[in-house]
Design an enzyme around this catalytic site. Structure first.
Site, PDB file in Angstrom:
ATOM      1  N   SER A  98       0.975  -1.300   0.086  1.00 26.62           N
ATOM      2  CA  SER A  98       0.100  -0.119  -0.066  1.00 26.62           C
ATOM      3  C   SER A  98       0.920   1.282  -0.120  1.00 26.62           C
ATOM      4  O   SER A  98       1.665   1.601   0.978  1.00 26.62           O
ATOM      5  CB  SER A  98      -0.711   0.096   1.139  1.00 26.62           C
ATOM      6  N   LYS A 172      -7.676   1.198  -2.802  1.00 33.16           N
ATOM      7  CA  LYS A 172      -7.240   0.855  -1.357  1.00 33.16           C
ATOM      8  C   LYS A 172      -7.394   1.773  -0.347  1.00 33.16           C
ATOM      9  O   LYS A 172      -7.573   1.549   0.882  1.00 33.16           O
ATOM     10  CB  LYS A 172      -5.511   0.301  -1.464  1.00 33.16           C
ATOM     11  N   LYS A 240      -0.959   4.423   9.401  1.00 32.30           N
ATOM     12  CA  LYS A 240      -0.083   4.774   8.146  1.00 32.30           C
ATOM     13  C   LYS A 240      -1.294   5.066   7.127  1.00 32.30           C
ATOM     14  O   LYS A 240      -0.955   6.148   6.334  1.00 32.30           O
ATOM     15  CB  LYS A 240       0.786   3.877   7.792  1.00 32.30           C
TER      16      LYS A 240
END
Length: 303
Positions: A98, A172, A240
């Site tokens: 990611s 995502k 994150k």
């Protein structure tokens, strides 16, 4: 790719990478593995080649898969350790980490200059989805490159092509916004019900049959009730992701108040020493804030 199984270099044998590697090996793909902590490759030593460096891993690979923790690590490995330089012309790079969409686009441009393909293909489904080969794969790239990656994706889960390079990462981010915000909603709802004297397990069961039912309520709601916060997806990773969501929002001139509040809650959770609990452990921060355990009917949490 030919009808024969392409040789895969897999970079990142962690919580997600290990079960994905197992499924690819079981499907007959020849593989070379690399991980920063070499011992994590040891369970596969009899079935795959273990490389000393990521650059060594990719030199003879038809397909390179990266499954690394964040944009900084991806940049360090792919650029800093020479992976993009050593990917062969005609090979296909699949970044399943990611990362920021801008990072994916830049790496794709570097590889295009040497005649290699690139697909950004982050996943959802967690460690259970990785183990059971039912990951949801969100792919960004040309139609041809995503099609080339198809035999690999078929072994790992279900792939949807979202659009050009970077679009998979945008999907995502959307996924992680929904996941993070919904974990917060489930935490608050169950604690509210329990504080008033309801059985949170019965509340969860009842809600599963209505509009509030969701995969988050099903799996993470049960984790909260069981107090099972062993990491499938650590809270630091969710933090994150929430930070990347807000960064992308700023780039696009958007204000996302729910994402901001969820980011702040995960920031507090991590600051209070819970960086490695599962992201469903956001409940712990809510309990800390309210001085009450889920199901405790108002009693203070134990130290």
């Amino acid at each position: 790719m030919t009808s024969e199984r392409p040789h895969i270099a897999f970079l990142g044998i962690g919580l997600m990478g290990a079960p994905m590697t197992r499924n690819l090996l079981s499907a007959g793909f020849p593989m070379t593995l690399w991980n920063r902590t070499t011992s994590k490759c040891s369970p596969f030593a009899g079935e795959a080649t273990i490389a000393d460096s990521p650059a060594d891993a990719v030199r003879d690979a038809d397909v390179v898969i990266a499954m690394l923790e964040n944009s900084e690590v991806v940049e360090q490995v792919l650029v800093g350790q020479g992976v993009l330089d050593d990917v062969q012309p005609g090979a296909l790079m699949i970044d399943m980490s990611s990362v920021q969409p801008s990072v994916a686009r830049r790496h794709a441009g570097l590889l295009a200059g040497k005649g290699a393909g690139y697909v950004d293909a982050p996943v959802s489904g967690g460690t259970v989805g990785a183990e059971e080969a039912r990951l949801s794969i969100m792919a960004g790239g040309s139609e041809d490159d995503v099609a080339r990656a198809g035999p690999v994706f078929d072994v790992l889960g279900n792939c949807t092509r979202i659009g050009p390079v970077g679009a998979g990462q945008l999907a995502k981010l959307a996924n992680q916004a929904i996941v993070g915000i919904t974990i917060g909603a489930v935490s608050e709802a169950l604690l509210l019900a329990a504080r008033g004297g309801a059985d949170p397990a019965a509340v969860r069961e009842a809600l599963m049959g209505g509009f509030a039912g969701s995969r988050i309520l099903e799996l993470h709601g049960q984790r909260m009730i069981d107090r099972d916060f062993a990491p499938g997806a650590p809270a630091r990773i969710q933090l994150k992701d929430m930070r990347m969501i807000l960064d992308e929002a700023r780039t696009e001139g958007l204000t996302l108040p729910l994402a901001q509040q969820t980011h702040n809650a995960y920031l507090s959770l991590v600051a209070n020493g819970h960086s490695d609990v599962d992201h469903s452990g956001l409940l712990l921060e809510l309990e800390h804030l309210n001085g009450s355990l889920l199901g405790s009917l108002g009693r203070s949490p134990k130290e």
